[in-house]
Design an enzyme around this catalytic site. Structure first.
Site, PDB file in Angstrom:
ATOM      1  N   GLU A 145      -5.996 -10.969  -0.626  1.00 24.42           N
ATOM      2  CA  GLU A 145      -6.723 -10.760   0.639  1.00 24.42           C
ATOM      3  C   GLU A 145      -8.239 -10.802   0.395  1.00 24.42           C
ATOM      4  O   GLU A 145      -8.996 -10.009   0.885  1.00 24.42           O
ATOM      5  CB  GLU A 145      -6.324  -9.420   1.267  1.00 24.42           C
ATOM      6  CG  GLU A 145      -4.832  -9.251   1.493  1.00 24.42           C
ATOM      7  CD  GLU A 145      -4.451  -7.940   2.144  1.00 24.42           C
ATOM      8  OE1 GLU A 145      -5.342  -7.250   2.685  1.00 24.42           O
ATOM      9  OE2 GLU A 145      -3.256  -7.591   2.140  1.00 24.42           O
TER      10      GLU A 145
ATOM     11  N   GLU B 195       0.799  -1.234   0.000  1.00 25.37           N
ATOM     12  CA  GLU B 195       0.000   0.000   0.000  1.00 25.37           C
ATOM     13  C   GLU B 195       0.836   1.289   0.000  1.00 25.37           C
ATOM     14  O   GLU B 195       0.631   2.205   0.794  1.00 25.37           O
ATOM     15  CB  GLU B 195      -0.960  -0.018   1.208  1.00 25.37           C
ATOM     16  CG  GLU B 195      -1.861  -1.247   1.201  1.00 25.37           C
ATOM     17  CD  GLU B 195      -2.735  -1.368   2.455  1.00 25.37           C
ATOM     18  OE1 GLU B 195      -2.803  -0.413   3.230  1.00 25.37           O
ATOM     19  OE2 GLU B 195      -3.333  -2.448   2.648  1.00 25.37           O
TER      20      GLU B 195
HETATM   21  O1  G3I Z   1      -2.184  -7.545  19.254  1.00 22.45           O
HETATM   22  C1  G3I Z   1      -2.846  -6.376  19.795  1.00 22.45           C
HETATM   23  C2  G3I Z   1      -3.368  -6.673  21.187  1.00 22.45           C
HETATM   24  O2  G3I Z   1      -2.279  -6.916  22.069  1.00 22.45           O
HETATM   25  C3  G3I Z   1      -4.207  -5.478  21.682  1.00 22.45           C
HETATM   26  O3  G3I Z   1      -4.762  -5.786  22.935  1.00 22.45           O
HETATM   27  C4  G3I Z   1      -5.323  -5.221  20.660  1.00 22.45           C
HETATM   28  C5  G3I Z   1      -6.215  -4.067  21.069  1.00 22.45           C
HETATM   29  O4  G3I Z   1      -5.616  -2.858  20.687  1.00 22.45           O
HETATM   30  O5  G3I Z   1      -4.727  -4.903  19.377  1.00 22.45           O
HETATM   31  C6  G3I Z   1      -4.014  -6.026  18.879  1.00 22.45           C
HETATM   32  O6  G3I Z   1      -3.452  -5.681  17.640  1.00 22.45           O
HETATM   33  C7  G3I Z   1      -4.432  -5.599  16.591  1.00 22.45           C
HETATM   34  C8  G3I Z   1      -4.009  -6.584  15.474  1.00 22.45           C
HETATM   35  O7  G3I Z   1      -4.899  -6.471  14.342  1.00 22.45           O
HETATM   36  C9  G3I Z   1      -4.029  -8.026  15.967  1.00 22.45           C
HETATM   37  O8  G3I Z   1      -5.335  -8.390  16.297  1.00 22.45           O
HETATM   38  C10 G3I Z   1      -4.408  -4.174  16.028  1.00 22.45           C
HETATM   39  O9  G3I Z   1      -4.922  -3.304  17.021  1.00 22.45           O
HETATM   40  C11 G3I Z   1      -5.286  -4.109  14.784  1.00 22.45           C
HETATM   41  O10 G3I Z   1      -5.145  -2.836  14.176  1.00 22.45           O
HETATM   42  C12 G3I Z   1      -4.827  -5.152  13.776  1.00 22.45           C
HETATM   43  O11 G3I Z   1      -5.693  -5.098  12.659  1.00 22.45           O
HETATM   44  C13 G3I Z   1      -5.192  -5.744  11.486  1.00 22.45           C
HETATM   45  C14 G3I Z   1      -4.925  -4.657  10.420  1.00 22.45           C
HETATM   46  O12 G3I Z   1      -4.525  -5.266   9.197  1.00 22.45           O
HETATM   47  C15 G3I Z   1      -3.810  -3.710  10.840  1.00 22.45           C
HETATM   48  O13 G3I Z   1      -2.598  -4.430  10.966  1.00 22.45           O
HETATM   49  C16 G3I Z   1      -6.246  -6.725  10.977  1.00 22.45           C
HETATM   50  O14 G3I Z   1      -6.383  -7.822  11.897  1.00 22.45           O
HETATM   51  C17 G3I Z   1      -5.844  -7.266   9.619  1.00 22.45           C
HETATM   52  O15 G3I Z   1      -6.887  -8.074   9.064  1.00 22.45           O
HETATM   53  C18 G3I Z   1      -5.578  -6.110   8.661  1.00 22.45           C
HETATM   54  O16 G3I Z   1      -5.140  -6.647   7.455  1.00 22.45           O
HETATM   55  C19 G3I Z   1      -4.778  -5.663   6.453  1.00 22.45           C
HETATM   56  C20 G3I Z   1      -3.624  -6.224   5.676  1.00 22.45           C
HETATM   57  O17 G3I Z   1      -2.548  -6.501   6.550  1.00 22.45           O
HETATM   58  C21 G3I Z   1      -3.216  -5.262   4.563  1.00 22.45           C
HETATM   59  N1  G3I Z   1      -4.356  -4.980   3.684  1.00 22.45           N
HETATM   60  C22 G3I Z   1      -5.532  -4.457   4.401  1.00 22.45           C
HETATM   61  C23 G3I Z   1      -5.961  -5.426   5.490  1.00 22.45           C
HETATM   62  C24 G3I Z   1      -7.197  -4.907   6.210  1.00 22.45           C
HETATM   63  O18 G3I Z   1      -6.887  -3.704   6.876  1.00 22.45           O
END
Ligand code: G3I
Length: 346
Positions: free
Chosen positions: A259, A153
């Site tokens: 994805e 991205e």
């Molecule tokens: O691991 C922490 C945890 O310790 C904490 O308690 C919790 C609450 O804040 O957050 C947890 O981390 C979260 C992580 O997912 C693991 O669950 C992050 O906040 C959250 O932002 C993260 O979201 C992911 C997102 O990417 C950002 O990395 C989504 O699961 C994931 O499906 C999404 O995937 C992305 C691809 O990588 C790139 N393309 C878009 C796609 C959707 O956004």
């Protein structure tokens, strides 16, 4: 008497069979989905669920042959402190893949999100930092992680480069530096550029192809482009997706539907879903899988679902709505889409 009945019965049977052709297959056994497809079937996995949920683990083991860590390989998860790499979850995934003969797709080395806090105050050499991060992660899993989303991205919707932390600290060359570092760490890995909306946004897709062509012109090989395919039931049009896919392969790159999820509650006005919704989802899934199978074989890579079941989809937390985007439902039961894709190429 019987003779007079034969024709209407035959007509009825014929109508039923033709109706059946349109209506998706709504029930089927749980034979491995990936074995029913002419290309790899990937899935984004949550490592903690893989470790702690038996049904989740059973579905990942039985139904998919290529795994992407949904979050565990991102910068914030794997490199949480400047001098500390957290290999626990990613090593678990690598060992799981070895045990169950799965391929691993690495996601993602450089992204404007999933940035660990320590980078907010980092004031060292950013070029070195980027190269070192890519080198550490790719070389640890050399020959085990067969492909990487090196940069994720990097583009705006108009095709210009996104202003990100990496862009601000290093400039546009962060992209080529990331690909160079990945190539140096594992010359055999397939390297991808990955982004969203390119399946229906020609400006963004053209910029992505130009970005990859520029790297190639500098001798930095990029092997493929990931179309994330976060789509909806009616949008984007199949023709647009097919046009985007052909542009990528005509430019000489593999294409990864990296994805895939299919939003069935785009307006957020549904709290529950009907059989008709499930059938629409299945037909859309069938159309996407059929379209991907038209990609010339040398440019095919995989279709990766962005989650095992509807219970796991990021869409629910992202948009705050219920949704049914994936192949298995909230209770990890097969949905019509799962059955539909399995019978598609039989
Ligand atoms: O691991 C922490 C945890 O310790 C904490 O308690 C919790 C609450 O804040 O957050 C947890 O981390 C979260 C992580 O997912 C693991 O669950 C992050 O906040 C959250 O932002 C993260 O979201 C992911 C997102 O990417 C950002 O990395 C989504 O699961 C994931 O499906 C999404 O995937 C992305 C691809 O990588 C790139 N393309 C878009 C796609 C959707 O956004």
């Amino acid at each position: 008497m019987l003779r007079h009945l034969t024709f209407p019965i035959l007509l009825l049977l014929c109508l039923l069979s033709s109706c059946k052709k349109d209506a998706p297959t709504t029930s089927c056994n749980e034979s491995p989905a990936y074995k029913a497809l002419p290309f790899d079937l990937g899935v984004a996995v949550n490592i903690q669920k893989l470790q702690g949920n038996a049904r989740y683990r059973q579905l990942v083991t039985a139904q998919y042959n290529r795994l992407t860590a949904e979050n565990a390989m991102k910068f914030d998860a794997i490199h949480p402190e400047h001098d500390y790499y957290n290999w626990a979850e990613t090593d678990y995934l690598i060992n799981f893949a070895k045990e169950h003969d799965k391929k691993i797709h690495g996601h993602t080395l450089v992204w404007h999100r999933a940035i660990p806090q320590w980078l907010d105050t980092y004031n060292g050499d950013w070029n070195l930092l980027l190269k070192e991060h890519v080198h550490q992660v790719v070389s640890r899993y050399k020959q085990q992680v067969k492909s990487w989303d090196v940069v994720n991205e990097a583009l705006n919707e108009d095709g210009t480069l996104r202003k990100s932390l990496w862009f601000d600290k290093i400039g546009p060359s962060y992209i080529e530096q990331a690909f160079k570092a990945a190539r140096n760490a594992d010359p055999d890995a397939l390297l991808f550029y990955n982004d969203y909306n390119m399946e229906h946004n020609p400006a963004k897709l053209d910029a992505a192809i130009a970005l990859c062509d520029n790297l190639k012109a500098k001798g930095i090989k990029v092997d493929g482009i990931g179309l994330q395919m976060h789509i909806a039931a009616e949008y984007p049009l199949l023709n647009d997706i097919a046009t985007a896919t052909k542009k990528i392969t005509d430019a000489g790159y593999k294409v990864h539907f990296s994805e895939l999820d299919i939003r069935m509650n785009l307006n957020g006005n549904k709290t529950s879903f009907t059989q008709s919704d499930l059938n629409t989802h299945a037909q859309r899934c069938r159309d996407i899988f059929r379209l991907y199978n038209n990609v010339p074989e040398q440019y095919r890579f995989a279709i990766t679902l962005w989650g095992v079941s509807d219970a796991d989809t990021w869409l629910k937390s992202e948009y705050g709505n219920n949704d049914i985007p994936l192949l298995f439902d909230d209770q990890y039961n097969p949905k019509p889409a799962y059955c539909e894709i399995k019978q598609l190429f039989q």
